[in-house]
Design a protein around this motif. Structure first.
Motif, PDB file in Angstrom:
ATOM      1  N   ALA A 193       0.837  -1.209   0.000  1.00  0.00           N
ATOM      2  CA  ALA A 193       0.000   0.000   0.000  1.00  0.00           C
ATOM      3  C   ALA A 193       0.872   1.259   0.000  1.00  0.00           C
ATOM      4  O   ALA A 193       2.079   1.219   0.247  1.00  0.00           O
ATOM      5  CB  ALA A 193      -0.911  -0.021   1.216  1.00  0.00           C
ATOM      6  N   ALA A 194       0.224   2.381  -0.281  1.00  0.00           N
ATOM      7  CA  ALA A 194       0.900   3.681  -0.210  1.00  0.00           C
ATOM      8  C   ALA A 194       0.817   4.190   1.233  1.00  0.00           C
ATOM      9  O   ALA A 194      -0.278   4.343   1.780  1.00  0.00           O
ATOM     10  CB  ALA A 194       0.241   4.669  -1.166  1.00  0.00           C
ATOM     11  N   HIS A 195       1.965   4.427   1.831  1.00  0.00           N
ATOM     12  CA  HIS A 195       2.005   4.789   3.245  1.00  0.00           C
ATOM     13  C   HIS A 195       2.394   6.251   3.450  1.00  0.00           C
ATOM     14  O   HIS A 195       3.173   6.818   2.691  1.00  0.00           O
ATOM     15  CB  HIS A 195       3.018   3.909   3.986  1.00  0.00           C
ATOM     16  N   GLY A 202      12.689  14.440   9.869  1.00  0.00           N
ATOM     17  CA  GLY A 202      12.819  14.385   8.426  1.00  0.00           C
ATOM     18  C   GLY A 202      13.916  13.448   7.958  1.00  0.00           C
ATOM     19  O   GLY A 202      14.276  13.439   6.779  1.00  0.00           O
ATOM     20  N   LYS A 203      14.448  12.667   8.879  1.00  0.00           N
ATOM     21  CA  LYS A 203      15.559  11.784   8.552  1.00  0.00           C
ATOM     22  C   LYS A 203      15.227  10.349   8.947  1.00  0.00           C
ATOM     23  O   LYS A 203      14.501  10.113   9.911  1.00  0.00           O
ATOM     24  CB  LYS A 203      16.832  12.215   9.285  1.00  0.00           C
ATOM     25  N   GLY A 204      15.796   9.411   8.213  1.00  0.00           N
ATOM     26  CA  GLY A 204      15.750   8.013   8.611  1.00  0.00           C
ATOM     27  C   GLY A 204      14.387   7.370   8.446  1.00  0.00           C
ATOM     28  O   GLY A 204      13.378   8.028   8.191  1.00  0.00           O
ATOM     29  N   PRO A 205      14.334   6.056   8.626  1.00  0.00           N
ATOM     30  CA  PRO A 205      13.073   5.313   8.525  1.00  0.00           C
ATOM     31  C   PRO A 205      12.255   5.450   9.803  1.00  0.00           C
ATOM     32  O   PRO A 205      12.747   5.868  10.844  1.00  0.00           O
ATOM     33  CB  PRO A 205      13.548   3.873   8.327  1.00  0.00           C
ATOM     34  N   LEU A 212       9.760  -4.013   9.782  1.00  0.00           N
ATOM     35  CA  LEU A 212       9.525  -4.683   8.504  1.00  0.00           C
ATOM     36  C   LEU A 212      10.840  -5.139   7.870  1.00  0.00           C
ATOM     37  O   LEU A 212      10.924  -6.229   7.280  1.00  0.00           O
ATOM     38  CB  LEU A 212       8.781  -3.741   7.554  1.00  0.00           C
ATOM     39  N   ALA A 213      11.868  -4.290   7.993  1.00  0.00           N
ATOM     40  CA  ALA A 213      13.169  -4.650   7.429  1.00  0.00           C
ATOM     41  C   ALA A 213      13.715  -5.917   8.068  1.00  0.00           C
ATOM     42  O   ALA A 213      14.299  -6.778   7.384  1.00  0.00           O
ATOM     43  CB  ALA A 213      14.152  -3.495   7.602  1.00  0.00           C
ATOM     44  N   ASP A 214      13.526  -6.057   9.376  1.00  0.00           N
ATOM     45  CA  ASP A 214      13.974  -7.275  10.066  1.00  0.00           C
ATOM     46  C   ASP A 214      13.211  -8.508   9.586  1.00  0.00           C
ATOM     47  O   ASP A 214      13.699  -9.640   9.693  1.00  0.00           O
ATOM     48  CB  ASP A 214      13.795  -7.114  11.581  1.00  0.00           C
ATOM     49  N   MET A 215      11.995  -8.277   9.062  1.00  0.00           N
ATOM     50  CA  MET A 215      11.177  -9.382   8.557  1.00  0.00           C
ATOM     51  C   MET A 215      11.410  -9.618   7.070  1.00  0.00           C
ATOM     52  O   MET A 215      10.821 -10.535   6.479  1.00  0.00           O
ATOM     53  CB  MET A 215       9.686  -9.077   8.798  1.00  0.00           C
ATOM     54  N   GLY A 216      12.251  -8.760   6.444  1.00  0.00           N
ATOM     55  CA  GLY A 216      12.533  -8.916   5.026  1.00  0.00           C
ATOM     56  C   GLY A 216      11.578  -8.158   4.124  1.00  0.00           C
ATOM     57  O   GLY A 216      11.493  -8.441   2.924  1.00  0.00           O
ATOM     58  N   TYR A 217      10.850  -7.182   4.661  1.00  0.00           N
ATOM     59  CA  TYR A 217       9.893  -6.399   3.889  1.00  0.00           C
ATOM     60  C   TYR A 217      10.322  -4.931   3.823  1.00  0.00           C
ATOM     61  O   TYR A 217      11.070  -4.437   4.670  1.00  0.00           O
ATOM     62  CB  TYR A 217       8.494  -6.460   4.515  1.00  0.00           C
ATOM     63  N   LYS A 218       9.794  -4.240   2.831  1.00  0.00           N
ATOM     64  CA  LYS A 218       9.972  -2.802   2.718  1.00  0.00           C
ATOM     65  C   LYS A 218       8.672  -2.203   2.201  1.00  0.00           C
ATOM     66  O   LYS A 218       8.193  -2.567   1.122  1.00  0.00           O
ATOM     67  CB  LYS A 218      11.128  -2.452   1.782  1.00  0.00           C
ATOM     68  N   ARG A 219       8.086  -1.290   2.955  1.00  0.00           N
ATOM     69  CA  ARG A 219       6.832  -0.676   2.528  1.00  0.00           C
ATOM     70  C   ARG A 219       7.108   0.543   1.651  1.00  0.00           C
ATOM     71  O   ARG A 219       8.227   1.063   1.599  1.00  0.00           O
ATOM     72  CB  ARG A 219       5.977  -0.284   3.737  1.00  0.00           C
ATOM     73  N   ASN A 220       6.062   1.046   0.999  1.00  0.00           N
ATOM     74  CA  ASN A 220       6.176   2.199   0.106  1.00  0.00           C
ATOM     75  C   ASN A 220       5.738   3.472   0.836  1.00  0.00           C
ATOM     76  O   ASN A 220       4.538   3.722   0.979  1.00  0.00           O
ATOM     77  CB  ASN A 220       5.302   2.001  -1.142  1.00  0.00           C
ATOM     78  N   VAL A 221       6.694   4.231   1.315  1.00  0.00           N
ATOM     79  CA  VAL A 221       6.384   5.501   1.986  1.00  0.00           C
ATOM     80  C   VAL A 221       6.292   6.569   0.903  1.00  0.00           C
ATOM     81  O   VAL A 221       7.296   6.990   0.325  1.00  0.00           O
ATOM     82  CB  VAL A 221       7.452   5.865   3.030  1.00  0.00           C
ATOM     83  N   MET A 222       5.070   7.012   0.636  1.00  0.00           N
ATOM     84  CA  MET A 222       4.820   7.947  -0.462  1.00  0.00           C
ATOM     85  C   MET A 222       4.630   9.380   0.014  1.00  0.00           C
ATOM     86  O   MET A 222       4.610  10.309  -0.793  1.00  0.00           O
ATOM     87  CB  MET A 222       3.565   7.506  -1.243  1.00  0.00           C
ATOM     88  N   LEU A 223       4.479   9.568   1.319  1.00  0.00           N
ATOM     89  CA  LEU A 223       4.319  10.924   1.868  1.00  0.00           C
ATOM     90  C   LEU A 223       4.979  10.974   3.236  1.00  0.00           C
ATOM     91  O   LEU A 223       4.744  10.120   4.089  1.00  0.00           O
ATOM     92  CB  LEU A 223       2.834  11.293   1.994  1.00  0.00           C
ATOM     93  N   ARG A 224       5.794  11.994   3.436  1.00  0.00           N
ATOM     94  CA  ARG A 224       6.447  12.200   4.723  1.00  0.00           C
ATOM     95  C   ARG A 224       5.993  13.555   5.268  1.00  0.00           C
ATOM     96  O   ARG A 224       6.162  14.590   4.607  1.00  0.00           O
ATOM     97  CB  ARG A 224       7.970  12.169   4.551  1.00  0.00           C
ATOM     98  N   LEU A 225       5.403  13.540   6.471  1.00  0.00           N
ATOM     99  CA  LEU A 225       4.921  14.770   7.111  1.00  0.00           C
ATOM    100  C   LEU A 225       5.809  15.132   8.290  1.00  0.00           C
ATOM    101  O   LEU A 225       6.476  14.270   8.874  1.00  0.00           O
ATOM    102  CB  LEU A 225       3.478  14.591   7.601  1.00  0.00           C
ATOM    103  N   ASP A 239      -5.388   7.439  -1.002  1.00  0.00           N
ATOM    104  CA  ASP A 239      -5.096   6.011  -0.844  1.00  0.00           C
ATOM    105  C   ASP A 239      -4.050   5.756   0.226  1.00  0.00           C
ATOM    106  O   ASP A 239      -3.578   4.631   0.404  1.00  0.00           O
ATOM    107  CB  ASP A 239      -4.615   5.423  -2.173  1.00  0.00           C
ATOM    108  N   LEU A 240      -3.673   6.791   0.971  1.00  0.00           N
ATOM    109  CA  LEU A 240      -2.601   6.673   1.959  1.00  0.00           C
ATOM    110  C   LEU A 240      -3.059   5.962   3.223  1.00  0.00           C
ATOM    111  O   LEU A 240      -4.205   6.113   3.671  1.00  0.00           O
ATOM    112  CB  LEU A 240      -2.070   8.056   2.331  1.00  0.00           C
ATOM    113  N   ILE A 241      -2.137   5.207   3.810  1.00  0.00           N
ATOM    114  CA  ILE A 241      -2.342   4.566   5.113  1.00  0.00           C
ATOM    115  C   ILE A 241      -1.291   5.110   6.074  1.00  0.00           C
ATOM    116  O   ILE A 241      -0.104   5.171   5.729  1.00  0.00           O
ATOM    117  CB  ILE A 241      -2.179   3.032   5.008  1.00  0.00           C
ATOM    118  N   PHE A 242      -1.738   5.502   7.246  1.00  0.00           N
ATOM    119  CA  PHE A 242      -0.806   5.916   8.302  1.00  0.00           C
ATOM    120  C   PHE A 242      -0.866   4.896   9.436  1.00  0.00           C
ATOM    121  O   PHE A 242      -1.955   4.501   9.868  1.00  0.00           O
ATOM    122  CB  PHE A 242      -1.178   7.295   8.854  1.00  0.00           C
TER     123      PHE A 242
END
Length: 302
Positions: A193-195, A202-205, A212-225, A239-242
């Motif tokens: 999903a779009a996250h 404003g820095k870092g994940p 998620l990275a520890d589980m082998g996943y990477k989500r799609n961060v489409m907006l940073r507030l 379509d964003l999920i927070f």
């Protein structure tokens, strides 16, 4: 005179000698032996270069210098006693400024009830909410605020900070009510999903990205507030999920375009704990001690 060589206990003995004008009576009042008071008198005579007590036909009288220093000595001992006694804080009469800081939504969630109580019990005490900086604990470290409300933990040495837990909450998802994922989602759908992400620095994940990275996943961060207060405006009709702490998500439900949904099965996140932090420099400050007691009472009644 070198004050380091002066025994302050001698001043207490001197005050009673000036009042009683008699060694034996002074010893009784001080609960000391007569020889001990006599030795103290001898030391005082040497220090002041004055007899202090002089013999007369009727007993003892004060020397001219003793008469002169008697009112001064009384005030000095009162001042010393005031310095050594703990300062008392009377909230009904207290004036000054009490400073808090924190992130916008954290303050909205945690502070209104606190401010109401403090205003009721300390009506002359001014309260300031100081804008937060990118480095969360800087204002505490520099002594510019008394308390920090936050769900984060200091990255530096922590023994200089004290804290009080306010609330514990879990993570949930916030999304538009028409988002197809509002009907349910699995972990793969969640990751794809779009996250939206709130990043104060404003820095870092985000914390979720690390999990998620520890589980082998990477989500799609489409907006940073940069703050939480704008989440509902950006999330509604999109379509964003927070992924947010539940206590924050419930506050955003004032926007009826949004819904709260649980995290997908298989994504376990630790609870978020919110704290009031203060620096060690204010641990024994009378005003801050009183504020902490009021915070503890509030938390106990929840």
């Amino acid at each position: 005179m070198n004050l380091r060589s002066l025994d302050l206990n001698l001043l207490v003995v001197l005050q009673v000698l000036l009042e009683e004008q008699h060694v034996s009576k002074a010893a009784d009042k001080l609960d000391m032996s007569q020889p001990a008071v006599s030795r103290a008198l001898q030391r005082l005579r040497q220090t002041l270069a004055d007899p202090i007590l002089v013999r007369t036909a009727k007993g003892y009288d004060l020397s001219a210098r003793a008469v002169a220093i008697r009112p001064q000595l009384k005030q000095v001992l009162l001042d010393v006693e005031g310095i050594m006694q703990p300062e008392r804080f009377d909230p009904s009469k207290a004036k000054g400024v009490l400073k808090f800081t924190g992130l916008d939504l954290e303050l909205v969630l945690l502070m209104p009830e606190v401010v109401r109580v403090l205003r009721l019990k300390a009506p002359h005490l001014r309260i300031e909410i100081v804008p937060q900086r990118s480095e969360h604990f800087d204002l505490l470290e520099q002594g510019e605020v008394h308390f920090l409300a936050t769900g984060l933990q200091p990255k530096t040495v922590q023994d200089q900070y004290r804290r009080m837990e306010v609330i514990t909450t879990s993570h949930v998802c916030v999304m538009d009510k028409n988002n197809p994922l509002a009907k349910g989602m699995n972990l793969d759908q969640y990751v794809s999903a779009a996250h939206g992400l709130v990043s104060i620095t404003g820095k870092g994940p985000g914390a979720i990205d690390v999990i998620l990275a520890d589980m082998g996943y990477k989500r799609n961060v489409m907006l940073r507030l940069a703050n939480f207060m704008s989440v509902s405006e950006f999330c509604a009709n999109s379509d964003l999920i927070f992924t947010l702490p539940e206590i924050m998500a419930k506050h955003l439900m004032r926007n009826d375009a949004l819904v709260i949904r649980p995290l997908p099965d298989g994504l376990a996140t630790p609870d978020v704990r919110f704290y009031f932090y203060w620096h060690e420099r204010f641990q024994h400050d009378p005003m801050c001690c009183w504020v902490r007691s009021e915070l503890e009472a509030l938390l106990a009644n929840r």
